[in-house]
Design a protein around this motif. Structure first.
Motif, PDB file in Angstrom:
ATOM      1  N   ARG A 111      36.994  -1.342  55.901  1.00 39.25           N
ATOM      2  CA  ARG A 111      36.184  -0.675  54.866  1.00 39.25           C
ATOM      3  C   ARG A 111      36.952   0.461  54.191  1.00 39.25           C
ATOM      4  O   ARG A 111      36.425   1.124  53.307  1.00 39.25           O
ATOM      5  CB  ARG A 111      34.921  -0.064  55.507  1.00 39.25           C
ATOM      6  CG  ARG A 111      33.880  -1.062  55.958  1.00 39.25           C
ATOM      7  CD  ARG A 111      32.865  -0.347  56.836  1.00 39.25           C
ATOM      8  NE  ARG A 111      31.940  -1.263  57.463  1.00 39.25           N
ATOM      9  CZ  ARG A 111      30.661  -1.407  57.107  1.00 39.25           C
ATOM     10  NH1 ARG A 111      30.161  -0.679  56.131  1.00 39.25           N
ATOM     11  NH2 ARG A 111      29.878  -2.253  57.737  1.00 39.25           N
ATOM     12  N   LYS A 112      38.157   0.721  54.690  1.00 43.18           N
ATOM     13  CA  LYS A 112      38.989   1.839  54.200  1.00 43.18           C
ATOM     14  C   LYS A 112      38.272   3.190  54.361  1.00 43.18           C
ATOM     15  O   LYS A 112      38.421   4.105  53.559  1.00 43.18           O
ATOM     16  CB  LYS A 112      39.375   1.629  52.725  1.00 43.18           C
ATOM     17  CG  LYS A 112      40.096   0.323  52.444  1.00 43.18           C
ATOM     18  CD  LYS A 112      41.568   0.571  52.183  1.00 43.18           C
ATOM     19  CE  LYS A 112      42.342  -0.658  51.780  1.00 43.18           C
ATOM     20  NZ  LYS A 112      42.551  -1.666  52.798  1.00 43.18           N
ATOM     21  N   THR A 113      37.461   3.287  55.435  1.00 46.47           N
ATOM     22  CA  THR A 113      36.748   4.550  55.680  1.00 46.47           C
ATOM     23  C   THR A 113      37.528   5.455  56.630  1.00 46.47           C
ATOM     24  O   THR A 113      37.133   6.585  56.873  1.00 46.47           O
ATOM     25  CB  THR A 113      35.342   4.274  56.265  1.00 46.47           C
ATOM     26  OG1 THR A 113      35.459   3.316  57.311  1.00 46.47           O
ATOM     27  CG2 THR A 113      34.397   3.751  55.205  1.00 46.47           C
ATOM     28  N   VAL A 114      38.606   4.908  57.216  1.00 46.77           N
ATOM     29  CA  VAL A 114      39.434   5.708  58.120  1.00 46.77           C
ATOM     30  C   VAL A 114      40.868   5.685  57.606  1.00 46.77           C
ATOM     31  O   VAL A 114      41.394   4.624  57.278  1.00 46.77           O
ATOM     32  CB  VAL A 114      39.383   5.121  59.560  1.00 46.77           C
ATOM     33  CG1 VAL A 114      40.506   5.672  60.404  1.00 46.77           C
ATOM     34  CG2 VAL A 114      38.063   5.446  60.223  1.00 46.77           C
ATOM     35  N   ASN A 115      41.479   6.846  57.568  1.00 45.79           N
ATOM     36  CA  ASN A 115      42.873   6.933  57.146  1.00 45.79           C
ATOM     37  C   ASN A 115      43.696   7.458  58.318  1.00 45.79           C
ATOM     38  O   ASN A 115      43.514   8.589  58.757  1.00 45.79           O
ATOM     39  CB  ASN A 115      42.978   7.871  55.939  1.00 45.79           C
ATOM     40  CG  ASN A 115      44.421   8.021  55.454  1.00 45.79           C
ATOM     41  OD1 ASN A 115      45.360   7.565  56.108  1.00 45.79           O
ATOM     42  ND2 ASN A 115      44.589   8.653  54.311  1.00 45.79           N
ATOM     43  N   LEU A 116      44.580   6.601  58.830  1.00 47.12           N
ATOM     44  CA  LEU A 116      45.374   6.983  60.002  1.00 47.12           C
ATOM     45  C   LEU A 116      46.824   7.299  59.640  1.00 47.12           C
ATOM     46  O   LEU A 116      47.696   7.322  60.503  1.00 47.12           O
ATOM     47  CB  LEU A 116      45.325   5.853  61.043  1.00 47.12           C
ATOM     48  CG  LEU A 116      43.921   5.474  61.568  1.00 47.12           C
ATOM     49  CD1 LEU A 116      44.006   4.272  62.489  1.00 47.12           C
ATOM     50  CD2 LEU A 116      43.264   6.646  62.286  1.00 47.12           C
ATOM     51  N   SER A 117      47.076   7.573  58.358  1.00 43.40           N
ATOM     52  CA  SER A 117      48.468   7.737  57.906  1.00 43.40           C
ATOM     53  C   SER A 117      49.152   8.985  58.469  1.00 43.40           C
ATOM     54  O   SER A 117      50.375   9.072  58.493  1.00 43.40           O
ATOM     55  CB  SER A 117      48.521   7.758  56.380  1.00 43.40           C
ATOM     56  OG  SER A 117      47.830   8.900  55.906  1.00 43.40           O
ATOM     57  N   LYS A 118      48.354   9.976  58.933  1.00 45.23           N
ATOM     58  CA  LYS A 118      48.973  11.200  59.470  1.00 45.23           C
ATOM     59  C   LYS A 118      48.808  11.282  60.990  1.00 45.23           C
ATOM     60  O   LYS A 118      48.964  12.357  61.581  1.00 45.23           O
ATOM     61  CB  LYS A 118      48.365  12.440  58.800  1.00 45.23           C
ATOM     62  CG  LYS A 118      48.681  12.536  57.306  1.00 45.23           C
ATOM     63  CD  LYS A 118      48.493  13.949  56.800  1.00 45.23           C
ATOM     64  CE  LYS A 118      49.001  14.128  55.387  1.00 45.23           C
ATOM     65  NZ  LYS A 118      48.075  13.629  54.375  1.00 45.23           N
ATOM     66  N   LEU A 119      48.482  10.151  61.609  1.00 46.37           N
ATOM     67  CA  LEU A 119      48.238  10.133  63.058  1.00 46.37           C
ATOM     68  C   LEU A 119      49.476  10.569  63.840  1.00 46.37           C
ATOM     69  O   LEU A 119      50.582  10.121  63.563  1.00 46.37           O
ATOM     70  CB  LEU A 119      47.820   8.721  63.505  1.00 46.37           C
ATOM     71  CG  LEU A 119      47.317   8.628  64.942  1.00 46.37           C
ATOM     72  CD1 LEU A 119      45.894   9.161  65.044  1.00 46.37           C
ATOM     73  CD2 LEU A 119      47.360   7.186  65.440  1.00 46.37           C
ATOM     74  N   LYS A 120      49.255  11.444  64.820  1.00 48.25           N
ATOM     75  CA  LYS A 120      50.379  11.920  65.644  1.00 48.25           C
ATOM     76  C   LYS A 120      50.376  11.267  67.024  1.00 48.25           C
ATOM     77  O   LYS A 120      51.419  10.997  67.598  1.00 48.25           O
ATOM     78  CB  LYS A 120      50.274  13.443  65.805  1.00 48.25           C
ATOM     79  CG  LYS A 120      50.642  14.208  64.560  1.00 48.25           C
ATOM     80  CD  LYS A 120      50.782  15.693  64.895  1.00 48.25           C
ATOM     81  CE  LYS A 120      51.207  16.491  63.698  1.00 48.25           C
ATOM     82  NZ  LYS A 120      50.376  17.659  63.492  1.00 48.25           N
ATOM     83  N   THR A 121      49.173  11.098  67.597  1.00 54.97           N
ATOM     84  CA  THR A 121      49.090  10.588  68.973  1.00 54.97           C
ATOM     85  C   THR A 121      48.087   9.438  69.072  1.00 54.97           C
ATOM     86  O   THR A 121      46.953   9.552  68.614  1.00 54.97           O
ATOM     87  CB  THR A 121      48.650  11.721  69.938  1.00 54.97           C
ATOM     88  OG1 THR A 121      49.600  12.784  69.854  1.00 54.97           O
ATOM     89  CG2 THR A 121      48.594  11.233  71.380  1.00 54.97           C
TER      90      THR A 121
END
Length: 374
Positions: free
Chosen positions: A136-146
């Motif tokens: 749904r493109k409701t979560v953006n994980l592009s800056k995820l660190k862990t």
């Protein structure tokens, strides 16, 4: 080694103390500094060893509430585990203002979407519901660190390999990956090494949490007399709180009906029980509102409930690992635990396998059904 020496801040140590946690467990003592330093870690430790805090504490130390992005993601196989990890995270959050999203099936996706419009720092999710949000493109994980893969062995057992692979495509290659598992079999290692960079392995000896303060017994019976034998044992023991394990959902349903008819204060827990009801049941059991929880292995995976004095294996577990998981839910925090397993003639081979692995001949308990009014 104490929490301060592991680099945990004073305000979080204060929260731990308020919750009766004074000293780190072995898996926490070995993992926290490594995770805090940004290393990839594969940790092998059984349920009940405190592994949830082993990854949550360093995550809370490393997250910055000022950064408007998802910085940590915990993937776990079951809704119960997602709920439990979320509860632990919320306790720690009284020391730090982190925005947490719990995303699992059975929870209204509308309210999750609404929450996502705000800033989220930490997501605790089951694989299916997370994929839902990603599509749904409701979560953006592009800056995820862990990234944490919790109960990795169970994740693979439940067939989530494809979902995990799909999630991996959505997160940065440069990140920290933590893999926590009760067993490090070839499948888990293959999954871990595929996605990890020079991981450090932390392995906690099983003996540390198994069996030393748990009294184990076996009742030899027949399937026809098993129910009566269980009821006789419950009457004799009158445990404060007990979990009764069944092999299948159907067996759990039948046993709950039979015990309720006989006047026992019990509830069942398995994957067909609606999510809202499961949460109510778990809350009531933690509050000791009823005495007996009848559960299947998958539903009870990872449940850490203080106060469980007795475990009854109504059906013999399918593996030795499962037996150790089940009985490890009693005898926590230095308390003495009591377990009783009901075996019929066809179970003898599986019983021998358990005894051989734990290197202990489990004493037999005799249940006299003659005195019992059935």
């Amino acid at each position: 080694m104490n929490f301060k020496e592991l680099g945990i801040s004073e305000n979080i140590i204060k929260v731990l103390k308020q919750n009766g946690i004074m000293e780190p467990t072995p898996v926490q003592a070995e993992s926290i500094s490594l995770i805090k330093a940004g290393k990839d870690v594969i940790a092998e430790a059984q349920t009940g060893t405190g592994k949830t805090l082993a990854f949550l504490l360093p995550i809370f130390e490393n997250i910055s509430p000022k950064v408007d992005a998802v910085q940590a993601l915990i993937i776990t196989p079951t809704r119960e585990l997602a709920i439990q990890i979320t509860e632990e995270a919320k306790k720690l959050n009284s020391a730090k203002d982190v925005n947490i999203l719990a995303a699992y099936g059975g929870k209204d996706i509308g309210s999750q979407l609404k929450k996502l419009q705000g800033s989220i720092h930490l997501i605790i999710a089951t694989p299916g519901r997370l994929i839902d949000h990603l599509e749904r493109k409701t979560v953006n994980l592009s800056k995820l660190k862990t990234l944490v893969l919790d109960e990795a062995d169970q994740m693979l057992l439940m067939g989530f390999k494809n979902e995990v692979e799909a999630i991996m495509k959505e997160i940065p290659k440069k990140r920290q990956t933590l893999c926590f598992s009760a067993t490090l079999d070839a499948q888990v290692k293959k999954l871990a090494y595929r996605y990890m960079k020079d991981p450090v392995t932390v392995s906690i000896e099983k003996e540390e949490i198994t069996l030393s303060n748990i009294k184990q017994y076996v009742v030899e019976t027949t399937d026809r007399r098993k129910q009566d034998s269980l009821c006789a044992a419950l009457d004799q023991d009158n445990p404060f709180m007990a979990i009764i394990f069944c092999r299948t959902k159907r067996r759990a349903n039948d046993l709950e009906m039979a015990l309720a008819r006989r006047g026992y204060n019990c509830e069942k827990l398995h994957s067909d029980v609606m999510q809202s009801k499961r949460e109510r049941i778990m809350k009531a059991f933690r509050n000791a509102d009823f005495q007996y929880l009848i559960a299947t292995d998958v539903a009870a995976r990872g449940l850490d409930i203080s106060g469980v004095s007795h475990i009854y294996n109504y059906d013999i577990p399918e593996t030795v690992e499962s037996y150790i998981h089940r009985i490890g839910r009693t005898g926590r925090a230095g308390e003495e635990g009591y377990t009783c397993m009901f075996v019929d003639p066809k179970d003898m081979r599986a019983l021998e396998e358990i005894e051989k692995t734990i290197q202990f001949k489990i004493p037999r308990r005799t249940i006299d059904l003659e005195d019992k009014k059935l």
